[in-house]
Structures are given as C-alpha cells and as structure tokens.
Design a protein around this motif. Structure first.
Motif, PDB file in Angstrom:
ATOM      1  N   GLU A  67      11.289  -6.140  -6.300  1.00 37.59           N
ATOM      2  CA  GLU A  67      10.538  -5.557  -5.180  1.00 37.59           C
ATOM      3  C   GLU A  67       9.311  -4.805  -5.681  1.00 37.59           C
ATOM      4  O   GLU A  67       8.221  -4.937  -5.125  1.00 37.59           O
ATOM      5  N   THR A  68       9.476  -4.027  -6.734  1.00 34.77           N
ATOM      6  CA  THR A  68       8.360  -3.276  -7.307  1.00 34.77           C
ATOM      7  C   THR A  68       7.270  -4.209  -7.796  1.00 34.77           C
ATOM      8  O   THR A  68       6.082  -3.991  -7.537  1.00 34.77           O
ATOM      9  N   MET A  69       7.662  -5.293  -8.493  1.00 37.55           N
ATOM     10  CA  MET A  69       6.682  -6.254  -8.989  1.00 37.55           C
ATOM     11  C   MET A  69       5.954  -6.935  -7.834  1.00 37.55           C
ATOM     12  O   MET A  69       4.735  -7.134  -7.890  1.00 37.55           O
ATOM     13  N   GLN A  70       6.689  -7.274  -6.777  1.00 36.89           N
ATOM     14  CA  GLN A  70       6.048  -7.915  -5.625  1.00 36.89           C
ATOM     15  C   GLN A  70       5.057  -6.967  -4.960  1.00 36.89           C
ATOM     16  O   GLN A  70       3.967  -7.373  -4.573  1.00 36.89           O
ATOM     17  N   GLN A  71       5.427  -5.698  -4.834  1.00 32.33           N
ATOM     18  CA  GLN A  71       4.513  -4.718  -4.248  1.00 32.33           C
ATOM     19  C   GLN A  71       3.276  -4.535  -5.100  1.00 32.33           C
ATOM     20  O   GLN A  71       2.175  -4.469  -4.587  1.00 32.33           O
ATOM     21  N   ASN A  72       3.445  -4.488  -6.406  1.00 32.46           N
ATOM     22  CA  ASN A  72       2.307  -4.342  -7.310  1.00 32.46           C
ATOM     23  C   ASN A  72       1.388  -5.553  -7.274  1.00 32.46           C
ATOM     24  O   ASN A  72       0.166  -5.423  -7.389  1.00 32.46           O
ATOM     25  N   ASN A  73       1.938  -6.732  -7.126  1.00 25.58           N
ATOM     26  CA  ASN A  73       1.139  -7.952  -7.078  1.00 25.58           C
ATOM     27  C   ASN A  73       0.402  -8.130  -5.773  1.00 25.58           C
ATOM     28  O   ASN A  73      -0.620  -8.792  -5.720  1.00 25.58           O
ATOM     29  N   SER A  74       0.914  -7.536  -4.701  1.00 26.97           N
ATOM     30  CA  SER A  74       0.268  -7.674  -3.393  1.00 26.97           C
ATOM     31  C   SER A  74      -0.809  -6.611  -3.171  1.00 26.97           C
ATOM     32  O   SER A  74      -1.555  -6.668  -2.218  1.00 26.97           O
ATOM     33  N   SER A  75      -0.885  -5.632  -4.062  1.00 24.43           N
ATOM     34  CA  SER A  75      -1.879  -4.559  -3.922  1.00 24.43           C
ATOM     35  C   SER A  75      -3.259  -5.025  -4.310  1.00 24.43           C
ATOM     36  O   SER A  75      -3.492  -5.834  -5.115  1.00 24.43           O
TER      37      SER A  75
END
Length: 75
Positions: A67-75
């Motif tokens: 989840e953290t990686m997905q949030q970082n990639n969508s920023s």
C-alpha cells in the motif's frame, strides 16, 4: 499437511533445477517469492545464487508495504 507435501516435492525439484539449469540463475540479483507455502523453492535458489533473504514479512506487513509503495508511486 498440503504445504508440507508441496514443499517436499519442491525441494527435490528445485535442487535439480538449480543444478541442471544454473545458467538461468547466474547473475541473479533479486528474487521475490510472493506465493504461498513454505518458501522452500526461493530458499534453495537463494542459497545457490544469492547472499541471503532480505525480508521474510508476514502477510500483514507485506500488504502494508505494498500500500505504501502504491501511494508513493501515485504521488
């Protein structure tokens, strides 16, 4: 019991694979085992071609990190 049976099968198969098909693993820098089970296949490959296991996360920790990686990639 099912996981133990599959691990037993994977153990002898993967030992043969890393011996007979070593050319496919040479130069390997990273391995991700995202399947279920005991991780024996990844462990055999790691012992033969890599330095060691970087992480052995629980499912909860893994989902949190994804989840953290997905949030970082969508920023």
């Amino acid at each position: 019991m099912f996981n133990e049976a599959m691990a037993c099968n994977a153990c002898w198969v993967m030992k043969a694979v890393v011996t007979e098909c070593a050319q496919f693993f040479r130069g390997l820098q990273m391995l991700a085992d995202v399947g279920g089970g005991t991780g024996i296949a990844a462990r055999i490959i790691t012992e033969a071609f890599l330095e060691g296991i970087l992480h052995d996360w629980s499912d909860g920790d893994l989902y949190k990190d994804i989840e953290t990686m997905q949030q970082n990639n969508s920023s």
